[in-house]
Every structure is written in structure tokens, then in C-alpha cells.
Write a protein that holds these residues in place. Structure first.
Motif, PDB file in Angstrom:
ATOM      1  N   UNK A  93      -2.576   3.908   0.932  1.00  0.00           N
ATOM      2  CA  UNK A  93      -2.405   3.731  -0.521  1.00  0.00           C
ATOM      3  C   UNK A  93      -2.333   2.241  -0.877  1.00  0.00           C
ATOM      4  N   UNK A  94      -1.761   1.433   0.026  1.00  0.00           N
ATOM      5  CA  UNK A  94      -1.692  -0.010  -0.215  1.00  0.00           C
ATOM      6  C   UNK A  94      -3.078  -0.626  -0.233  1.00  0.00           C
ATOM      7  N   UNK A  95      -3.892  -0.263   0.742  1.00  0.00           N
ATOM      8  CA  UNK A  95      -5.249  -0.826   0.807  1.00  0.00           C
ATOM      9  C   UNK A  95      -6.077  -0.379  -0.401  1.00  0.00           C
ATOM     10  N   UNK A  96      -5.975   0.894  -0.712  1.00  0.00           N
ATOM     11  CA  UNK A  96      -6.720   1.418  -1.881  1.00  0.00           C
ATOM     12  C   UNK A  96      -6.316   0.660  -3.140  1.00  0.00           C
ATOM     13  N   UNK A  97      -5.022   0.399  -3.277  1.00  0.00           N
ATOM     14  CA  UNK A  97      -4.525  -0.278  -4.482  1.00  0.00           C
ATOM     15  C   UNK A  97      -5.123  -1.687  -4.616  1.00  0.00           C
ATOM     16  N   UNK A  98      -5.111  -2.454  -3.511  1.00  0.00           N
ATOM     17  CA  UNK A  98      -5.657  -3.820  -3.631  1.00  0.00           C
ATOM     18  C   UNK A  98      -7.169  -3.804  -3.792  1.00  0.00           C
ATOM     19  N   UNK A  99      -7.820  -2.873  -3.138  1.00  0.00           N
ATOM     20  CA  UNK A  99      -9.286  -2.809  -3.296  1.00  0.00           C
ATOM     21  C   UNK A  99      -9.646  -2.518  -4.745  1.00  0.00           C
TER      22      UNK A  99
END
Ligand SMILES: NCCCC[C@H](NC(=O)CCN)C(=O)O
Length: 304
Positions: free
Chosen positions: A119-125
Motif C-alpha cells: 500500500x505504501x508503494x502504491x501510494x507513492x506511485x
């Protein structure tokens, strides 16, 4: 520092603060899995809880019961119509527990960390414009690490197809790039003897417990001739029924382990001699069965 390195450092900071913002719901996810330990291939509540988690997050396509009853997949794809190769980054969630002692291995934390990273990676992407690469995020819920081999089943079902790189993290008492895990062959050894009254007619019996004990001792003796990084560990699962009945049936379960799968056949052959000679000495019949595919736990020593 190059332009891309600076970008990476910046993305990493943003990713960490995004995870921090989700800390409470991630903690609840982990706590719910921890407080209801389920065995390999029976992680129904953990599966449902993780499916619920990703369903409540925006932008994820969730496939429950993906290829296996207690596996799932959650995918997030970048919007627009990205040109060129989209890198598919995978994160794994494990969530099975051990019999008797629950989540002693901390697979609830593996589920939490996998979900957090995804979820962290998706958020920054999602929030970052003009990235030099396009990234898709896939989460695989992989059952049965403590027994059987859920990831092997999923590989056989081609569940990892299309993923460019897959990450997971395991809790440990020390900071390490990889777990001290080794390849493994599971084997169940069954001795069949003949029951008889142990004081009235002992000579009529064929003692399957003696066979199991000899098997255990043979393997213990074998250890002296093993390579230092080989492992043999096991238990006696059935040792008989009553002291005055010569045991007609016993069962042992062993894990035979070498650093990689390549050396396993050598150890398997040595162990097989231990199983057979115990049967020969006692007059029992021996049968052995494998209850999962041989697995490799080599890890990526580079810690990439
Ligand atoms: N087929 C049985 C798998 C046993 C896997 C087990 N894994 C770990 O201890 C790693 C942490 N969960 C093992 O290596 O014994």
C-alpha cells in the motif's frame, strides 16, 4: 548522488511516511491474524481478513481464493495507458501458524509487512508524476509455509507469472538479509510390526517401536558423518498404544536438509539406509512417504 538516486531516496521517505499513516490499520490486521492462529492450508480467517483489507483500500483489484482456497491476489495498476514495459513488483503475505504454539514464527507480521510495503508503494506511485519507469504492484497471499508448500503449489499453478521481482520479509530476533533456512525434504516413515501381549507372549510380537527407536538412533549416528551445514530433525508421531501391547505400528516424521536442493539426493539415500536397517533388525515392514515437494530456501544472499 545521481538524479535517480535522489529520486529513490525521496520516494523511500514518502513511502515510509505513507506506511506510518496506515500504521494503525496495519497493526489491527496483524493483531487479528495473530489472535486467531490457523494451520497451513486452513488459514480461512486470515485469508478473509486480508481480502477485506485490500478491498477496503482504494484502487486494488482483489482475487480471493486465488488458485488455492486460502490464497489471494491483490493488484494495482498505474492509471493512464503507460507505454513500454510495466514492471510488476510483487509482495508476499504469509499467514499460517504452528500447531500448539500459534504464531510463534510471526507470519502475522509477514502479512502486515507485505501489505504495508504494497500500500505504501502504491501510494507513492500514484502521487508521483513523471516517473522514469511504470510500476504495477501485486500482492500474493501465500498459504502454507509451515507445512506442505503453498508457494510451490502457486508456482505450479503459474501464479507468479508476469511478476518481475517478488519481495517478502520475515521477522527475526536479529537483523539479517536472509533467513538461515535450508532446502528440505519432508518424509514420514511408518513401521508395521505385529502386536502381542508384552509380558505373556512377547516372542510373538514384532516391535515397531524398537524399529522407530533404531531409526532415530541410526539418524543420530549418521549426523557425525554429515556435512556441517546439513540438518536432520524429526519426531516420533506415533509410538504405540499401551505399555503391555507390543507396538504394531509407529510413525516418524523427519525433515532432511541441505543448503540447496542439489545435495538432497545424497542425504536422502543415506537416510533411507537408516530407515531400512531399522526395519531389517526388527523384522518390521517399512514404508515411507513424502508429504510435500522438496523445497529450496536459498534466499537471495545479496539481499537485493
Ligand atoms: N514443509 C515444511 C516447511 C517448514 C518450513 C519452516 N520454515 C521456517 O521455519 C521459516 C520460518 N517460518 C522450516 O524451515 O522448518
Amino acid at each position: 548522488m545521481g538524479e535517480n538516486s535522489e529520486l529513490l531516496v525521496d520516494l523511500k521517505h514518502k513511502l515510509c511516511s505513507s506506511i506510518d499513516q496506515s500504521a494503525e490499520k496495519l497493526r489491527m490486521l496483524s493483531r487479528d491474524i495473530w489472535s486467531c492462529p490457523e494451520l497451513a492450508y486452513h488459514e480461512h480467517k486470515a485469508h478473509d481478513r486480508l481480502v477485506e483489507f485490500f478491498t477496503q483500500e482504494t484502487g486494488w483489484k482483489v482475487d480471493s481464493h486465488f488458485k488455492l482456497q486460502t490464497a489471494f491476489r491483490a493488484t494495482w495498476e498505474p492509471s493512464g495507458n503507460p507505454q513500454g514495459h510495466v514492471i510488476n513488483v510483487g509482495f508476499l503475505c504469509e499467514y499460517d501458524a504452528l500447531p500448539g504454539i500459534g504464531h510463534a514464527c510471526g507470519h502475522n507480521l509477514i502479512a502486515e509487512v507485505g501489505a504495508a510495503a504494497a500500500v505504501g508503494l502504491k501510494d507513492v506511485l500514484e502521487k508521483t508524476q513523471n516517473l522514469p519507469i511504470h510500476v504495477q504492484v501485486t500482492v500474493l497471499g501465500t498459504p502454507a509455509e509451515e507445512d506442505g508448500g503453498g508457494k510451490i503449489d502457486l508456482i505450479n499453478e503459474r501464479a507468479f507469472e508476469g511478476m518481475d521481482v517478488v519481495f517478502m520479509a520475515h521477522p527475526s530476533k536479529e537483523d539479517a538479509l536472509y533467513l538461515p533456512c535450508v532446502a528440505e525434504h519432508d518424509v514420514t516413515i511408518k513401521y508395521h510390526g505385529k502386536a502381542s501381549h508384552a509380558s505373556a507372549y512377547p516372542w510373538e510380537g514384532v516391535n515397531a517401536l524398537d524399529a522407530a527407536v533404531l531409526c532415530y538412533n541410526n539418524l543420530s549416528v549418521l549426523r557425525q558423518q554429515m556435512k556441517p551445514d546439513w540438518r536432520v530433525h524429526g519426531i516420533i508421531k506415533h509410538g504405540g498404544v499401551k505399555p503391555n501391547i507390543i507396538p504394531a505400528y509407529t510413525e516418524l516424521e523427519y525433515y532432511l536438509r541441505t543448503p540447496t536442493r542439489a545435495e538432497l539426493p545424497v542425504l536422502k539415500e543415506k537416510a533411507a539406509r537408516c530407515f531400512r536397517s531399522a526395519a531389517e533388525a526388527t523384522g518390521c515392514q517399512v514404508k515411507r512417504s513424502q508429504h510435500s515437494n522438496d523445497s529450496n530456501f536459498t534466499g537471495d544472499r545479496r539481499g537485493v
